[in-house]
Design a protein around this motif. Structure first.
Motif, PDB file in Angstrom:
ATOM      1  N   PHE A  11       0.869  -1.097   0.008  1.00  0.00           N
ATOM      2  CA  PHE A  11       0.010   0.085   0.132  1.00  0.00           C
ATOM      3  C   PHE A  11       0.950   1.078  -0.102  1.00  0.00           C
ATOM      4  O   PHE A  11       2.042   1.138   0.248  1.00  0.00           O
ATOM      5  CB  PHE A  11      -0.884   0.063   1.273  1.00  0.00           C
ATOM      6  N   GLY A  12       0.272   2.258  -0.426  1.00  0.00           N
ATOM      7  CA  GLY A  12       1.059   3.562  -0.319  1.00  0.00           C
ATOM      8  C   GLY A  12       2.395   3.529  -1.016  1.00  0.00           C
ATOM      9  O   GLY A  12       2.451   3.130  -2.011  1.00  0.00           O
ATOM     10  N   ILE A  13       3.281   4.202  -0.495  1.00  0.00           N
ATOM     11  CA  ILE A  13       4.670   4.254  -1.027  1.00  0.00           C
ATOM     12  C   ILE A  13       5.439   2.887  -1.111  1.00  0.00           C
ATOM     13  O   ILE A  13       6.113   2.923  -2.138  1.00  0.00           O
ATOM     14  CB  ILE A  13       5.638   5.345   0.081  1.00  0.00           C
ATOM     15  N   ASN A  54       4.789  -1.255   8.649  1.00  0.00           N
ATOM     16  CA  ASN A  54       4.297  -2.249   9.471  1.00  0.00           C
ATOM     17  C   ASN A  54       4.001  -3.557   8.575  1.00  0.00           C
ATOM     18  O   ASN A  54       3.623  -3.125   7.379  1.00  0.00           O
ATOM     19  CB  ASN A  54       2.830  -1.781  10.046  1.00  0.00           C
ATOM     20  N   LEU A  55       3.950  -4.702   9.070  1.00  0.00           N
ATOM     21  CA  LEU A  55       3.973  -5.881   8.456  1.00  0.00           C
ATOM     22  C   LEU A  55       2.450  -6.402   9.270  1.00  0.00           C
ATOM     23  O   LEU A  55       2.382  -6.270  10.317  1.00  0.00           O
ATOM     24  CB  LEU A  55       4.912  -6.867   8.532  1.00  0.00           C
ATOM     25  N   ALA A  56       1.715  -7.108   8.106  1.00  0.00           N
ATOM     26  CA  ALA A  56       0.927  -7.850   8.625  1.00  0.00           C
ATOM     27  C   ALA A  56       0.576  -9.179   7.801  1.00  0.00           C
ATOM     28  O   ALA A  56       1.169  -9.204   6.366  1.00  0.00           O
ATOM     29  CB  ALA A  56      -0.623  -7.232   8.191  1.00  0.00           C
ATOM     30  N   ILE A  57       0.162 -10.226   8.267  1.00  0.00           N
ATOM     31  CA  ILE A  57       0.247 -11.462   7.747  1.00  0.00           C
ATOM     32  C   ILE A  57      -1.183 -12.056   7.735  1.00  0.00           C
ATOM     33  O   ILE A  57      -1.717 -12.213   8.790  1.00  0.00           O
ATOM     34  CB  ILE A  57       1.187 -12.446   7.966  1.00  0.00           C
ATOM     35  N   ASN A  58      -1.823 -12.147   6.618  1.00  0.00           N
ATOM     36  CA  ASN A  58      -3.276 -12.638   6.402  1.00  0.00           C
ATOM     37  C   ASN A  58      -4.073 -11.820   7.415  1.00  0.00           C
ATOM     38  O   ASN A  58      -5.002 -12.300   8.128  1.00  0.00           O
ATOM     39  CB  ASN A  58      -3.309 -14.319   6.871  1.00  0.00           C
ATOM     40  N   GLU A  59      -3.924 -10.449   7.094  1.00  0.00           N
ATOM     41  CA  GLU A  59      -4.847  -9.432   7.510  1.00  0.00           C
ATOM     42  C   GLU A  59      -4.725  -8.998   9.094  1.00  0.00           C
ATOM     43  O   GLU A  59      -5.630  -8.461   9.706  1.00  0.00           O
ATOM     44  CB  GLU A  59      -6.304  -9.700   7.346  1.00  0.00           C
ATOM     45  N   PRO A  78       3.000   1.185   4.657  1.00  0.00           N
ATOM     46  CA  PRO A  78       3.839   1.984   5.191  1.00  0.00           C
ATOM     47  C   PRO A  78       3.300   3.103   6.113  1.00  0.00           C
ATOM     48  O   PRO A  78       1.965   2.976   6.371  1.00  0.00           O
ATOM     49  CB  PRO A  78       4.172   2.739   3.884  1.00  0.00           C
ATOM     50  N   PRO A  79       4.168   4.246   6.464  1.00  0.00           N
ATOM     51  CA  PRO A  79       3.624   5.316   7.474  1.00  0.00           C
ATOM     52  C   PRO A  79       2.558   6.051   6.799  1.00  0.00           C
ATOM     53  O   PRO A  79       2.660   6.322   5.426  1.00  0.00           O
ATOM     54  CB  PRO A  79       4.877   6.177   7.538  1.00  0.00           C
ATOM     55  N   VAL A  80       1.449   6.278   7.477  1.00  0.00           N
ATOM     56  CA  VAL A  80       0.452   7.238   6.846  1.00  0.00           C
ATOM     57  C   VAL A  80       0.754   8.668   6.941  1.00  0.00           C
ATOM     58  O   VAL A  80       1.133   9.109   8.074  1.00  0.00           O
ATOM     59  CB  VAL A  80      -0.749   7.022   7.547  1.00  0.00           C
TER      60      VAL A  80
END
Length: 83
Positions: A11-13, A54-59, A78-80
């Protein structure tokens, strides 16, 4: 050790850095989240410029020591920024 394949969604950058919304990534079985991120940083050095990611795995958000399994979806958040 055998290889597994996961999907990386950005997402994002992070999307700009990898050149698209998603990619398939091959990892060694038993790799941790931080090891996968190090692999991505070696392929896409621009990740080193981000102050945080930040990392997420399977939401679900995960810590650096989370073990990745075949078929997992690794999400790069990434940072918002904004006003």
């Amino acid at each position: 050790m055998s290889e597994i394949q996961i999907k990386v969604v950005a997402f994002g950058i992070a999307r700009d850095i990898i050149g698209g919304r998603a990619l398939d990534l091959k990892l060694e079985q038993g790799m941790k989240a931080h090891e996968a991120m190090n692999l991505l940083k070696s392929r896409y050095p621009a990740f080193e410029q981000l102050t945080s990611l930040n990392l997420a795995i399977n939401e679900e958000y995960v810590d650096d020591d989370h073990t990745i399994k075949a078929g997992d979806e690794l999400v790069l958040i990434p940072p918002v920024s904004g006003g």
